[in-house]
Design an enzyme around this catalytic site. Structure first.
Site, PDB file in Angstrom:
ATOM      1  N   CYS A 251       0.850  -1.200   0.000  1.00 25.41           N
ATOM      2  CA  CYS A 251       0.000   0.000   0.000  1.00 25.41           C
ATOM      3  C   CYS A 251       0.881   1.242   0.000  1.00 25.41           C
ATOM      4  O   CYS A 251       1.964   1.244   0.588  1.00 25.41           O
ATOM      5  CB  CYS A 251      -0.903   0.049   1.242  1.00 25.41           C
ATOM      6  SG  CYS A 251      -2.103  -1.267   1.380  1.00 25.41           S
ATOM      7  N   ASP A 252       0.389   2.288  -0.636  1.00 22.79           N
ATOM      8  CA  ASP A 252       1.097   3.561  -0.562  1.00 22.79           C
ATOM      9  C   ASP A 252       0.110   4.703  -0.771  1.00 22.79           C
ATOM     10  O   ASP A 252      -0.755   4.624  -1.643  1.00 22.79           O
ATOM     11  CB  ASP A 252       2.205   3.652  -1.602  1.00 22.79           C
ATOM     12  CG  ASP A 252       3.226   4.719  -1.217  1.00 22.79           C
ATOM     13  OD1 ASP A 252       4.195   4.367  -0.524  1.00 22.79           O
ATOM     14  OD2 ASP A 252       3.042   5.880  -1.584  1.00 22.79           O
ATOM     15  N   SER A 253       0.238   5.727   0.048  1.00 22.75           N
ATOM     16  CA  SER A 253      -0.685   6.868  -0.011  1.00 22.75           C
ATOM     17  C   SER A 253       0.018   8.122  -0.516  1.00 22.75           C
ATOM     18  O   SER A 253       1.161   8.391  -0.148  1.00 22.75           O
ATOM     19  CB  SER A 253      -1.268   7.153   1.387  1.00 22.75           C
ATOM     20  OG  SER A 253      -1.969   6.032   1.883  1.00 22.75           O
TER      21      SER A 253
END
Length: 204
Positions: free
Chosen positions: A76-78
């Site tokens: 995941c990466d925001s």
């Protein structure tokens, strides 16, 4: 759907907030940090950047694990999109102050890329969660105190929803978990795409 396998979820992220979201949802994820150089990903928009980084994290971790048909790796990466700019983690306190001065009283769009890969099956599923964030019209003193706490320097967009920064977010449109770093409804859909019920990941 496959329900006879006791799946392991491996989180390719150092984020304690992501792990806490999974734990709260009954999923005990193992954490293996990818160690990838995020600066090598160059994209013009936050949506594409978030997904590329999530994919890179998951695939890097998966490539270094022994074969296990029950293992699933989640990356995941925001990234925050604000007025045409792409905001990951700020490089310095000065940059965090500059960002907050620009963001206060306005809104941005937080994109969180999710990439799920089966270690042995080779099955993959990915998507981006998108949430609009409306920031409070905070004062200079509040910005300085918040940045001095160190929290904004650790997170994409220089804010959190589940920490001190939660007081500076007036409202959101979309999944709050996505802003924290991981959308559980989106994870459920990705698992379903791989014919795996999310309930098979619940601790017993």
């Amino acid at each position: 759907m496959q329900t006879d396998i006791a799946y392991r979820l491996i989180l390719a992220s150092a984020s304690p907030a992501r792990r806490a979201l999974l734990t709260g949802a009954g999923i005990d994820a193992e954490v293996i940090v990818s160690g990838v150089d995020e600066s090598v990903v160059e994209a013009d928009d936050a949506y594409t950047t978030s997904l590329a980084l999530a994919r890179m994290k998951a695939r890097t971790v998966a490539a270094n694990l022994p074969a296990d048909p029950a293992a699933l790796v989640l990356g995941c990466d925001s990234v925050l999109a604000f007025e045409g700019e792409v905001f990951g983690k700020p490089d310095s306190a000065d940059e965090a102050i500059k960002r907050w001065t620009a963001m206060r009283g306005k809104s941005g769009v937080l994109h969180t890329g999710h990439h799920l890969t089966g270690l042995v099956s080779g099955l993959q599923a990915e998507a981006v969660g998108t949430t609009t964030v409306h920031f409070a019209d905070v004062t200079d003193a509040e910005i300085e105190a918040y940045v001095a706490s160190g929290e904004p320097l650790q997170v994409a967009g220089a804010f959190t929803l589940d920490g001190r920064g939660g007081a500076f977010v007036e409202r959101i449109e979309g999944d709050p978990g996505n802003v924290i770093g991981l959308s559980l409804p989106l994870l459920r859909r990705l698992l379903a795409d791989m014919n795996i019920p999310i309930t098979s990941l619940w601790r017993h």
